[in-house]
Design a protein around this motif. Structure first.
Motif, PDB file in Angstrom:
ATOM      1  N   GLY A 253       0.831  -1.203   0.000  1.00  0.00           N
ATOM      2  CA  GLY A 253       0.000   0.000   0.000  1.00  0.00           C
ATOM      3  C   GLY A 253       0.865   1.252   0.000  1.00  0.00           C
ATOM      4  O   GLY A 253       0.557   2.239  -0.685  1.00  0.00           O
ATOM      5  N   ASP A 254       1.955   1.221   0.747  1.00  0.00           N
ATOM      6  CA  ASP A 254       2.874   2.381   0.791  1.00  0.00           C
ATOM      7  C   ASP A 254       3.541   2.576  -0.568  1.00  0.00           C
ATOM      8  O   ASP A 254       3.726   3.703  -1.027  1.00  0.00           O
ATOM      9  N   SER A 255       3.893   1.452  -1.203  1.00  0.00           N
ATOM     10  CA  SER A 255       4.536   1.537  -2.517  1.00  0.00           C
ATOM     11  C   SER A 255       3.547   2.056  -3.551  1.00  0.00           C
ATOM     12  O   SER A 255       3.929   2.798  -4.461  1.00  0.00           O
ATOM     13  N   THR A 256       2.280   1.675  -3.400  1.00  0.00           N
ATOM     14  CA  THR A 256       1.235   2.196  -4.291  1.00  0.00           C
ATOM     15  C   THR A 256       1.143   3.711  -4.155  1.00  0.00           C
ATOM     16  O   THR A 256       1.084   4.445  -5.143  1.00  0.00           O
ATOM     17  N   LEU A 257       1.156   4.179  -2.919  1.00  0.00           N
ATOM     18  CA  LEU A 257       1.072   5.633  -2.696  1.00  0.00           C
ATOM     19  C   LEU A 257       2.283   6.336  -3.330  1.00  0.00           C
ATOM     20  O   LEU A 257       2.147   7.396  -3.951  1.00  0.00           O
ATOM     21  N   ALA A 258       3.462   5.710  -3.199  1.00  0.00           N
ATOM     22  CA  ALA A 258       4.683   6.298  -3.779  1.00  0.00           C
ATOM     23  C   ALA A 258       4.543   6.437  -5.290  1.00  0.00           C
ATOM     24  O   ALA A 258       4.840   7.489  -5.859  1.00  0.00           O
ATOM     25  N   GLY A 259       4.060   5.375  -5.944  1.00  0.00           N
ATOM     26  CA  GLY A 259       3.905   5.400  -7.394  1.00  0.00           C
ATOM     27  C   GLY A 259       2.914   6.464  -7.830  1.00  0.00           C
ATOM     28  O   GLY A 259       3.146   7.203  -8.796  1.00  0.00           O
ATOM     29  N   MET A 260       1.799   6.564  -7.105  1.00  0.00           N
ATOM     30  CA  MET A 260       0.788   7.568  -7.455  1.00  0.00           C
ATOM     31  C   MET A 260       1.341   8.976  -7.262  1.00  0.00           C
ATOM     32  O   MET A 260       1.085   9.874  -8.069  1.00  0.00           O
ATOM     33  N   ALA A 261       2.104   9.167  -6.183  1.00  0.00           N
ATOM     34  CA  ALA A 261       2.676  10.495  -5.914  1.00  0.00           C
ATOM     35  C   ALA A 261       3.624  10.909  -7.041  1.00  0.00           C
ATOM     36  O   ALA A 261       3.584  12.047  -7.516  1.00  0.00           O
ATOM     37  N   VAL A 262       4.444   9.956  -7.494  1.00  0.00           N
ATOM     38  CA  VAL A 262       5.404  10.256  -8.568  1.00  0.00           C
ATOM     39  C   VAL A 262       4.656  10.629  -9.852  1.00  0.00           C
ATOM     40  O   VAL A 262       4.994  11.599 -10.530  1.00  0.00           O
ATOM     41  N   ALA A 263       3.588   9.870 -10.158  1.00  0.00           N
ATOM     42  CA  ALA A 263       2.825  10.152 -11.381  1.00  0.00           C
ATOM     43  C   ALA A 263       2.107  11.501 -11.275  1.00  0.00           C
ATOM     44  O   ALA A 263       2.068  12.266 -12.240  1.00  0.00           O
ATOM     45  N   MET A 264       1.558  11.798 -10.099  1.00  0.00           N
ATOM     46  CA  MET A 264       0.869  13.090  -9.922  1.00  0.00           C
ATOM     47  C   MET A 264       1.862  14.235 -10.021  1.00  0.00           C
ATOM     48  O   MET A 264       1.590  15.271 -10.612  1.00  0.00           O
TER      49      MET A 264
END
Ligand code: ATP
Length: 310
Positions: A253-264
């Protein structure tokens, strides 16, 4: 730059034992000690994706220093607010063929003055950030509206706030309208006061359209091996992921948030934001280490994620 917040980091200690003996001495030869906490997992994955990240939060004492030393070794930039009390440790004992027994310290109890001092420190870091991720529990002593105060500061500086927490600190932050939340099944049920069948698409759409979520740009419900379902403004998206070999799902879940943050942060379209999150989530499950991915595999798995509007 992405600013990540870990308010209650820990040194995560894991002990491997063939057999755990209660009420006697257990001698351990395989020991692992890593800088942990959900926000630090997010930071590490953003760093591995080669994006600018600055980790903040609260550390203290020798254990706080241990955390900072580890981040230094990873060449991960940090500016923590320091308190006198020691940063906590959390112990996971892996034993008896797949069992996991955990001993978690609560961590420091902060005074009102320390809470305010961190907000001042945090505000000073906002000018260089494009968006901010906040993850995990709040230290004792801070009110459950503390994340709401941080979201207000982030919005006042014109930046985006991505929040991954639970319980009262999530419920009390909703009124500040963070730009992204990531509730899981039990958090959704707690927030809405009713049971939600995650396999029922219409029920899920209705739940994510509830008044409590009004004004929140992204609501992402990640579903482990089943991918995710998300609401972005008025659109709904389903993300489907390929079947993969899972080594350890902890920290996905933390890695998912990281990926979304990078894309945003890169200004990508909503479908791509979700695709990035799914990819980094999956890549984390393929590693034994928590909050860790092999960036070389990113493209291969990214291309296998399907995001469709619902
Ligand atoms: P945690 O709190 O343990 O970090 P979470 O409940 O917030 O996790 P999950 O939904 O378990 O998050 O996982 C996030 C993402 O990671 C999923 O949407 C998916 O992309 C990936 N993932 C997690 N578990 C698996 C799995 N078993 N197989 C494939 N991908 C997975």
């Amino acid at each position: 730059m992405i600013l990540t917040v870990t308010m209650n980091p820990s040194i995560d200690i894991s002990y491997q034992l063939d057999h755990l003996v209660i009420d006697d001495v257990n001698r351990v030869s395989q020991v692992d000690k890593v800088a942990g906490g959900k926000g630090l997992n997010v930071s590490k994955v953003i760093n591995l994706l080669n994006c600018d990240v600055l980790a903040t939060g609260i550390t203290g004492g020798y254990f706080g220093q241990f955390i900072e030393n580890q981040l230094k070794q990873l060449e991960l930039a940090y500016k923590f607010y320091h308190i006198d009390q020691e940063t906590r440790s959390c112990i996971a004992i892996l034993h008896d063929g797949g069992k996991q027994t955990e001993v978690l310290e609560g961590g420091p109890v902060l005074s009102e003055k320390e809470g305010q001092a961190f907000l001042d420190h945090f505000q000073g870091l906002l000018k260089d950030a494009n968006l901010v991720t906040m993850s995990g529990s709040l230290p004792k002593g801070l009110g459950s509206d503390y994340y709401a105060k941080m979201v207000d500061l982030i919005h006042a500086s014109g930046k985006k706030a991505l929040l991954d927490t639970s319980g009262a600190s999530l419920a009390d932050a909703l009124s500040a309208k963070p730009d992204l939340i990531k509730p899981n099944e039990s958090e959704l049920q707690q927030l809405l006061g009713q049971k939600i069948d995650l396999d029922d698409e219409e029920a899920l759409k209705k739940a994510l359209s509830s008044e409590v979520f009004d004004g929140i740009e992204w609501i992402v419900v990640s579903l482990g091996a089943k991918g995710a379902f998300a609401k972005h403004n008025d659109q709904f998206f389903e993300a489907k992921i390929p079947k993969i070999k899972v080594v350890s799902p902890v920290g996905s879940g933390d890695s998912t948030l990281a990926g979304m943050a990078v894309a945003m942060d890169s200004g990508l379209a909503p479908q791509e934001v979700l695709k990035y999150g799914m990819t980094t989530g999956m890549l984390n499950t393929m590693q034994a280490k928590t909050g860790w991915i092999d960036p070389e595999l990113f493209t291969e798995y990214h291309d296998q994620v399907q995001v469709v509007e619902k």
